[in-house]
Every structure is written in structure tokens, then in C-alpha cells.
Write an enzyme that holds these catalytic residues in place. Sequence first.
Site, PDB file in Angstrom:
ATOM      1  N   LYS A 175       0.855  -1.197   0.000  1.00  0.00           N
ATOM      2  CA  LYS A 175       0.000   0.000   0.000  1.00  0.00           C
ATOM      3  C   LYS A 175       0.883   1.237   0.000  1.00  0.00           C
ATOM      4  O   LYS A 175       1.477   1.605   1.004  1.00  0.00           O
ATOM      5  CB  LYS A 175      -0.913   0.056   1.233  1.00  0.00           C
ATOM      6  N   GLU A 250       9.721   1.481  10.569  1.00  0.00           N
ATOM      7  CA  GLU A 250      10.750   2.503  10.281  1.00  0.00           C
ATOM      8  C   GLU A 250      10.047   3.829  10.411  1.00  0.00           C
ATOM      9  O   GLU A 250       9.151   4.134   9.622  1.00  0.00           O
ATOM     10  CB  GLU A 250      11.265   2.355   8.845  1.00  0.00           C
ATOM     11  N   CYS A 284      13.472  11.113   6.438  1.00  0.00           N
ATOM     12  CA  CYS A 284      13.409  10.668   7.838  1.00  0.00           C
ATOM     13  C   CYS A 284      14.701  10.961   8.590  1.00  0.00           C
ATOM     14  O   CYS A 284      14.683  11.261   9.778  1.00  0.00           O
ATOM     15  CB  CYS A 284      13.082   9.187   7.887  1.00  0.00           C
ATOM     16  N   GLU A 385       9.230  16.349  14.935  1.00  0.00           N
ATOM     17  CA  GLU A 385       9.654  16.197  13.541  1.00  0.00           C
ATOM     18  C   GLU A 385       8.801  17.103  12.653  1.00  0.00           C
ATOM     19  O   GLU A 385       7.583  16.949  12.593  1.00  0.00           O
ATOM     20  CB  GLU A 385       9.485  14.741  13.104  1.00  0.00           C
TER      21      GLU A 385
HETATM   22  P1  TAP Z   1       2.341   8.512   7.632  1.00  0.00           P
HETATM   23  O1  TAP Z   1       1.292   9.545   7.676  1.00  0.00           O
HETATM   24  O2  TAP Z   1       2.666   7.792   8.880  1.00  0.00           O
HETATM   25  O3  TAP Z   1       1.888   7.469   6.495  1.00  0.00           O
HETATM   26  C1  TAP Z   1       2.692   6.403   6.095  1.00  0.00           C
HETATM   27  C2  TAP Z   1       1.834   5.336   5.471  1.00  0.00           C
HETATM   28  O4  TAP Z   1       0.955   4.805   6.474  1.00  0.00           O
HETATM   29  C3  TAP Z   1       0.933   5.859   4.361  1.00  0.00           C
HETATM   30  O5  TAP Z   1       0.826   4.882   3.360  1.00  0.00           O
HETATM   31  C4  TAP Z   1      -0.379   6.057   5.093  1.00  0.00           C
HETATM   32  O6  TAP Z   1      -1.503   6.048   4.250  1.00  0.00           O
HETATM   33  C5  TAP Z   1      -0.380   4.860   6.016  1.00  0.00           C
HETATM   34  N1  TAP Z   1      -1.317   4.968   7.146  1.00  0.00           N
HETATM   35  C6  TAP Z   1      -1.885   6.086   7.673  1.00  0.00           C
HETATM   36  N2  TAP Z   1      -2.730   5.752   8.677  1.00  0.00           N
HETATM   37  C7  TAP Z   1      -2.699   4.407   8.783  1.00  0.00           C
HETATM   38  C8  TAP Z   1      -3.350   3.458   9.631  1.00  0.00           C
HETATM   39  N3  TAP Z   1      -4.230   3.828  10.560  1.00  0.00           N
HETATM   40  N4  TAP Z   1      -3.080   2.148   9.477  1.00  0.00           N
HETATM   41  C9  TAP Z   1      -2.198   1.738   8.533  1.00  0.00           C
HETATM   42  N5  TAP Z   1      -1.563   2.590   7.684  1.00  0.00           N
HETATM   43  C10 TAP Z   1      -1.796   3.906   7.818  1.00  0.00           C
HETATM   44  O7  TAP Z   1       3.728   9.086   7.092  1.00  0.00           O
HETATM   45  P2  TAP Z   1       3.966  10.021   5.840  1.00  0.00           P
HETATM   46  O8  TAP Z   1       3.466  11.380   6.184  1.00  0.00           O
HETATM   47  O9  TAP Z   1       3.491   9.350   4.605  1.00  0.00           O
HETATM   48  O10 TAP Z   1       5.577  10.025   5.763  1.00  0.00           O
HETATM   49  C11 TAP Z   1       6.348  10.816   6.573  1.00  0.00           C
HETATM   50  C12 TAP Z   1       6.845  10.057   7.794  1.00  0.00           C
HETATM   51  O11 TAP Z   1       7.533   8.894   7.394  1.00  0.00           O
HETATM   52  C13 TAP Z   1       7.853  10.851   8.606  1.00  0.00           C
HETATM   53  O12 TAP Z   1       7.592  10.718   9.976  1.00  0.00           O
HETATM   54  C14 TAP Z   1       9.190  10.203   8.257  1.00  0.00           C
HETATM   55  O13 TAP Z   1      10.184  10.369   9.233  1.00  0.00           O
HETATM   56  C15 TAP Z   1       8.771   8.791   8.087  1.00  0.00           C
HETATM   57  N6  TAP Z   1       9.763   8.063   7.275  1.00  0.00           N
HETATM   58  C16 TAP Z   1      10.613   7.214   7.910  1.00  0.00           C
HETATM   59  C17 TAP Z   1      11.563   6.531   7.172  1.00  0.00           C
HETATM   60  C18 TAP Z   1      12.503   5.586   7.873  1.00  0.00           C
HETATM   61  S1  TAP Z   1      13.301   4.548   6.943  1.00  0.00           S
HETATM   62  N7  TAP Z   1      12.646   5.590   9.159  1.00  0.00           N
HETATM   63  C19 TAP Z   1      11.645   6.717   5.788  1.00  0.00           C
HETATM   64  C20 TAP Z   1      10.770   7.569   5.180  1.00  0.00           C
HETATM   65  C21 TAP Z   1       9.816   8.245   5.942  1.00  0.00           C
HETATM   66  P3  TAP Z   1      -2.082   7.380   3.566  1.00  0.00           P
HETATM   67  O14 TAP Z   1      -1.161   8.484   3.883  1.00  0.00           O
HETATM   68  O15 TAP Z   1      -2.099   7.020   2.150  1.00  0.00           O
HETATM   69  O16 TAP Z   1      -3.440   7.598   4.113  1.00  0.00           O
END
Ligand code: TAP
Length: 481
Positions: A175, A250, A284, A385
Site C-alpha cells: 500500500k 521505520e 526521515c 519532527e
Molecule cells: P504517515 O502519515 O505515517 O503514512 C505512512 C503510510 O501509512 C501511508 O501509506 C499512510 O496512508 C499509512 N497509514 C496512515 N494511517 C494508517 C493506519 N491507521 N493504518 C495503517 N496505515 C496507515 O507518514 P507520511 O506522512 O506518509 O511520511 C512521513 C513520515 O515517514 C515521517 O515521519 C518520516 O520520518 C517517516 N519516514 C521514515 C523513514 C525511515 S526509513 N525511518 C523513511 C521515510 C519516511 P495514507 O497516507 O495514504 O493515508
Amino acid sequence: MTRHLKMYINGEWVASSSETTVNVIDPATQEVIAVASNTTKEETEEAIKTAKRTFESGVWSDLLPQERASVLRKIAEKMEDNENTLIDLEVQNNGKTKREADSDVQDAINCFRYYADLLNTTSDQTYEASEDLQTLIVKEPIGTAGLIVPWNFPLLMSVWKIAPALAAGNTIILKPAEITPLTAVKLFELMDETDLPKGVANLILGLGSEAGQTISESKDVDIVSFTGSTAVGRHIMKAATGNMKKVSLEMGGKSPNIIFDDADLDTAVDYALFGIYMGAGQVCTSGSRILVQEGIYDKFVKNYIERAKAIKVGPGHDENAEMGAIVSQKHLENILEYVQIGKEEGAHLALGGSKIKSGELEKGLFFEPTIFTNVTNDMRIVQEEIFGPIVTIQKFKDEDDAIKTANDTDYGLAGAVFSKDQNKALRLIKKIRAGITWVNTYHLTDEQAPWGGYKQSGIGRSLGTYGLDEYQETKQININL
Ligand code: TAP
């Protein structure tokens, strides 16, 4: 004509029955470039059932490792043949620069090849437990893997999960983030052209709260591997307790970048800029907290601000652009809110702080490189963050002060130390409570090194042999001789 994206389940491209859709935009123009239907709970369950049925059939898990490796190599080859398309889609959908997207695509190709090679080298263990007992230790796939990825590295984060999960013999349901599905869709089109059996790799689109939640709760999913925010990671961990599935998380970071008086100033400034402004700070491991020793502080700040002012912000396809766009209007508003919070907390806004509203860039989601000085560790802009091009710069006295400040965070993803004294740098880097660290550089890594965080930044590791372990069970077989 706007393209309507489909799901890929059991080897077929299928339209969702959902009436709700998500507009996929180009952050550099805010134009709608595709429309994705939100996969429903029932459709997600169907994808999970397909993956489970396919796993149990053995069409993938029973193959010899070399046979799976040859499919992974074929996927890498297909990606290589289509690398310009993948780069363009990533630039268009995420807003990152072409150089950044190029590097992501190369890393993704290398990742498939790395796990293909690893399949030909990993070996099981055997030993004699006693005179009449021979023990074998073997690795087996976990089963059905639910893979949930964020929007900041849409292709690379998907591949960091898909490649080891498939290498280990699992079946998958991916997903992607609702707003950045384009490179995932392209990758599945390419996988469809290989000998990957139907039902092994399944793609659903849509919301985390529905599709992602269904994956996390499902009793038919054996591992959920998630990359995203700590808040959602916490939620997934709770949802996963239903069948006690394995979780690999992660998550976010607030990484310290420690610069000593004896550092090479130019090198430190270069990497401190790269540390936060790569991906417009939507990374991240961003070095979002710069800690500078008092003797060099004023010189560093002056130099850093001058250099940050000169960063060329622009659309990813512009070859001269050094920093791309913010992924969505919603996220840009989050970033703006943190600028306001920083001002209210009494920090000094030394540079930037606004959406760029001039010329061609006005129609896109571009943000100024932003710097706060005069900050203290208890401020929200130092603790939370922000995930945008905002950095805070603090002063420290000595090694103890640097480490105390660096580790005063709930996160533990990354960190760096800059000093010409290698012994001091190594001493300090070992004291940083984080999984990914650098000395006199930033952000550089490759697919062999384990990737993940301490504390609230993660559970488990991606990449390297550790990344394969995440998707495997370990079994002992005892044979009566
Ligand atoms: P999130 O809002 O956490 O979303 C990540 C994924 O989780 C998306 O596909 C999202 O879906 C899904 N999701 C949301 N609510 C969920 C639920 N209740 N159950 C299951 N899945 C759910 O993060 P983002 O805004 O996309 O990305 C930014 C974050 O990712 C930052 O905190 C960053 O630090 C972190 N990040 C960490 C790493 C590593 S390797 N540590 C790498 C990259 C990013 P939708 O958004 O499509 O609704």
C-alpha cells in the site's frame, strides 16, 4: 484525459468499486496528474486472501532461491530499461529534483540485485547436538507480508520492502501513500512483465485509515512492515496485536548534527546544508538539529545562512534546481504552522519561513530554506519532527553538553559528528543513541548497511542481511541419527 489508477490483485489490473477517489497532483504545479480510487476494506481483504492463498500454494515459496533470484534480477533489468520513466514519474508525483529521483531509482535497482545475489550466498546451519542428534537451522518465509509505505521516497521505500520480502519467499500486498502511487503502479506493471507468478505481488491504493488499517488488523497477514510517522507506527503496532503478527517499523527522526570547533568549516557547512535540504527536508534522517560548538558558532551560522540563501529552489525537472517542492498543500500548511510555533516560542527566524510566492514558483508548493537560531531544547520546533526545510541551530560547550543535547529526544534514527579529530568523532558517534550515523559526511549509505532507528524511531532493520531476516522465520530441525 486524467488517468484512473487501478489496483493489481492476483495478476490482474482491477478498478476499485469505491466511490471516493484521491487526486494525485504534481506538487510543482498543483495540477491533477491522475486519480486513484480508495481501495475498500473488502477489496483489501480480497488482496490479502489472494496473497495468503498464493503463499500456501507454494508457487513462489517452494522455488529454489536461485529461481527467485532470477525473477528479482529480471525486475531490476526491467527497471533499468524504464529508468527515465521511473525518474520522471517520481519527480512529477513527489516534487523532488531529478538528481534525487535518479539516485532513488538507481538505489532501487541495486536493491533488487543485492537481494538476488544474497539468495545465492545465504546458507543454513547444521551441527551435531549430541552423538545421536543432528540439528539443522533453516530460514523460511514468514508468509503474507503487508507493506505500507510513505510518500517521501515512494519507489525506494516500496523496493526496500518488496525486494527482501520476495527474496525470502513471501507473498505481498503493497500500500503506497495515497498521494504518491505513480511509481508503485509503474513498478507493478514492470513486475507483471516478468515470470513472477500471479498473486505473489498485489497492489492496493487508497487511505491508510481504511486499506492500511485492514492490513494491520488482518489475521491473514503474518508481518506488517511499515515506514512512516511514529504516530501511525504506534497505531499499527496496536492493530497488529490481533494475531500477534510480526511488526517492522521505520519511523520518524529529529537527528542531531554535531559540529566541533576543530571541524573543517566548509565540509561541515556543505553537509549540514545537504543534511536538511535534501528532499526539502522531507527525509526521515534529515539533520534537522544542528549543534555547533561555541568557538566556531558565529562563523558557522554566518556562513551557513549565506549558503542557504543561495540554494536554488525549483521544479524537479529543472536541471538547475537544488531543492524541490513540498509534497502537498496539507503538508505545506503543517510546515507553516511550525514556523509560527517557533516564533511564538521565542526562537529567532534567521532565514526563510514562507511559501515562495514569486514568479513561476508561485503555482507550486515551494518553501524557502528556513533557519531558526536562539533555540532551546524544550521548544517544540527542536523536539518535534517538522519534515520540511526547517533547521534549528544550537550552541554547545563541550563533548558532554553535545551528547546530552543530542540524545535529549524521543527519536533515535540518525546523527552525525564533524571533527578533524577522528578519535573524538568516534567516541562521540558511539554515544549517539541512533541507528544510522555519519562522521564528516551526511546521508550517504547503501543497500548492504542495516537501516533503522533506536527509541521511537523504529523496530527492526531494513536492508543488508538484517533486512532479509525481517521477512524470515528461523526453524530448528532435530534429526535422530
Ligand atoms: P504517515 O502519515 O505515517 O503514512 C505512512 C503510510 O501509512 C501511508 O501509506 C499512510 O496512508 C499509512 N497509514 C496512515 N494511517 C494508517 C493506519 N491507521 N493504518 C495503517 N496505515 C496507515 O507518514 P507520511 O506522512 O506518509 O511520511 C512521513 C513520515 O515517514 C515521517 O515521519 C518520516 O520520518 C517517516 N519516514 C521514515 C523513514 C525511515 S526509513 N525511518 C523513511 C521515510 C519516511 P495514507 O497516507 O495514504 O493515508
